[in-house]
Motif scaffolding. Structure first.
Motif, mmCIF file in Angstrom:
data_model
loop_
_atom_site.group_PDB
_atom_site.id
_atom_site.type_symbol
_atom_site.label_atom_id
_atom_site.label_comp_id
_atom_site.label_asym_id
_atom_site.label_seq_id
_atom_site.Cartn_x
_atom_site.Cartn_y
_atom_site.Cartn_z
ATOM 1 N N ILE A 1 0.836 -1.203 0.000
ATOM 2 C CA ILE A 1 0.000 0.000 0.000
ATOM 3 C C ILE A 1 0.868 1.251 0.000
ATOM 4 N N TYR A 2 1.793 1.324 0.959
ATOM 5 C CA TYR A 2 2.561 2.546 1.122
ATOM 6 C C TYR A 2 3.633 2.698 0.047
ATOM 7 N N LEU B 1 5.376 6.119 -4.239
ATOM 8 C CA LEU B 1 5.771 6.272 -5.637
ATOM 9 C C LEU B 1 4.883 7.280 -6.351
ATOM 10 N N TRP B 2 3.582 7.270 -6.044
ATOM 11 C CA TRP B 2 2.681 8.267 -6.640
ATOM 12 C C TRP B 2 3.106 9.675 -6.215
ATOM 13 N N ALA C 1 8.847 10.670 0.608
ATOM 14 C CA ALA C 1 7.421 10.422 0.368
ATOM 15 C C ALA C 1 6.923 9.261 1.224
ATOM 16 N N ALA C 2 7.743 8.212 1.337
ATOM 17 C CA ALA C 2 7.352 7.070 2.174
ATOM 18 C C ALA C 2 7.183 7.505 3.623
ATOM 19 N N THR D 1 3.725 8.623 8.055
ATOM 20 C CA THR D 1 3.459 9.519 9.184
ATOM 21 C C THR D 1 2.011 9.985 9.168
ATOM 22 N N ASP D 2 1.485 10.292 7.987
ATOM 23 C CA ASP D 2 0.075 10.670 7.868
ATOM 24 C C ASP D 2 -0.830 9.506 8.268
ATOM 25 N N ALA D 3 -0.443 8.291 7.875
ATOM 26 C CA ALA D 3 -1.234 7.121 8.239
ATOM 27 C C ALA D 3 -1.228 6.908 9.746
#
Length: 327
Positions: A215-216, A221-222, A246-247, A252-254
């Motif tokens: 998922i992450y 990558l997006w 980005a990862a 961190t947002d998750a």
């Protein structure tokens, strides 16, 4: 499978409830959930009873509780990345969540969950639940005792409140994850460039960087505008840094959202599900508009490709597939 943010949500929840408490009694309701403990359920329970939980540690998706028999063993080690304090604990309780494992803090008065497998009763603490319960519907997870060994780099074994230079033996083969303060980008990039594979395959390699699951990886990558098939040996340093940043950001947002939950099995220690799935930009959005392209008045639909017996989601416009791509 729960990914790094889900396991970190569980770790943070457990720390506040179990750290410093003693396991007073153990009930193995279903022996299948301690099958990884080679000496059997009786030995598992006998070795846990009377043990004191020093901390809750995570590296990648691995989670363990260092144990001690003596309060004197709880001396803190230097939390820096080159800690060299003498390690005290030698054993830990490893928790493998599998597909549906849950670690729940409950009062003794709360009725048992339908799929309760193991119950740990803890010493009395004001305002704290008396039991740590392992619940597992699909029985792919489990609990077992494991040895703690010195880390290869002398740094903490993983994220913890009081880091020790020890790691659970079963986790010693995996690299540090992007949320680990001791993660080395230079080492990651050096090893990444020696690979001759696609970028997503490298991100999923737990020996290179741990904790980034399907998922992450798609989300990172997006965000980094990179295609999953980009050859790793062509990746510039700035591009590698961009995808790692980005990862970190998406994970961190998750974490802030309590993890990503697609069904009721993924819960924290209080039984609450995460909500980050509502913020996903690529994963699971086949046929839907790419939000970034739409914001730029471009028309592009998220595409799904078969990848390593799984699926990979990307935007064909802002994540163009390289002509020399590697899967």
């Amino acid at each position: 499978m729960p990914e790094l943010p889900e396991v970190e949500v569980v770790r943070r929840g457990l720390v506040s409830w179990v750290r410093g408490r003693t396991i007073t009694a153990v009930e193995v309701v279903d022996p299948r959930s301690v099958r990884r403990h080679a000496l059997g359920p009786e030995d598992f329970a006998g070795n846990l009873e009377g043990a004191r939980v020093l901390d809750v540690v995570r590296r990648g998706k691995f989670l363990w509780l260092p144990l001690t028999d003596s309060p004197a063993d709880a001396s803190a080690a230097d939390p820096s990345c080159d800690a060299d304090a003498t390690p005290a604990p030698a054993v830990a309780l490893m928790a493998h969540l599998g597909m549906s494992g849950q670690l729940l803090m409950q009062d003794s008065s709360v009725p048992d969950e339908k799929h309760l497998k193991v119950r740990l009763r803890l010493s009395t603490a004001d305002g704290m639940p008396a039991e740590l319960r392992f619940v597992d519907q699909r029985i792919f997870g489990g609990l077992f005792l494991t040895a703690l060994i010195p880390t290869a780099d002398g740094g903490p074994g993983g994220l913890a409140e009081t880091p020790l230079p020890l790691i659970a033996e079963e986790a010693a083969h995996i690299a540090r994850d992007p949320l680990d303060p001791c993660f080395s980008f230079d080492e990651f990039y050096r090893r990444l460039r020696t690979r001759r594979t696609g970028l997503k395959r490298a991100l999923l390699d737990q020996g290179l960087v741990s904790g980034i699951g399907n998922i992450y990886a798609d989300e990172a990558l997006w965000q980094a505008r990179l295609h999953f098939a980009r050859p790793t040996d062509t990746l510039r340093r700035a591009e590698a840094a961009r995808v790692l940043d980005a990862a970190r950001e998406v994970m961190t947002d998750a974490l802030a959202a309590g993890g990503t939950s697609f069904d009721s099995l993924y819960v924290n220690v209080n039984g609450a599900s995460g909500y980050f799935d509502r913020s996903l930009n690529a994963y699971g959005r086949e046929g839907q508009e790419c939000r970034r392209c739409a914001a730029a008045s471009l028309v592009s639909l998220i595409k799904r490709d078969q990848f390593m017996n799984r699926s990979s989601y990307s935007c064909p416009v802002c994540q163009p597939r390289p002509r020399n791509g590697r899967w």
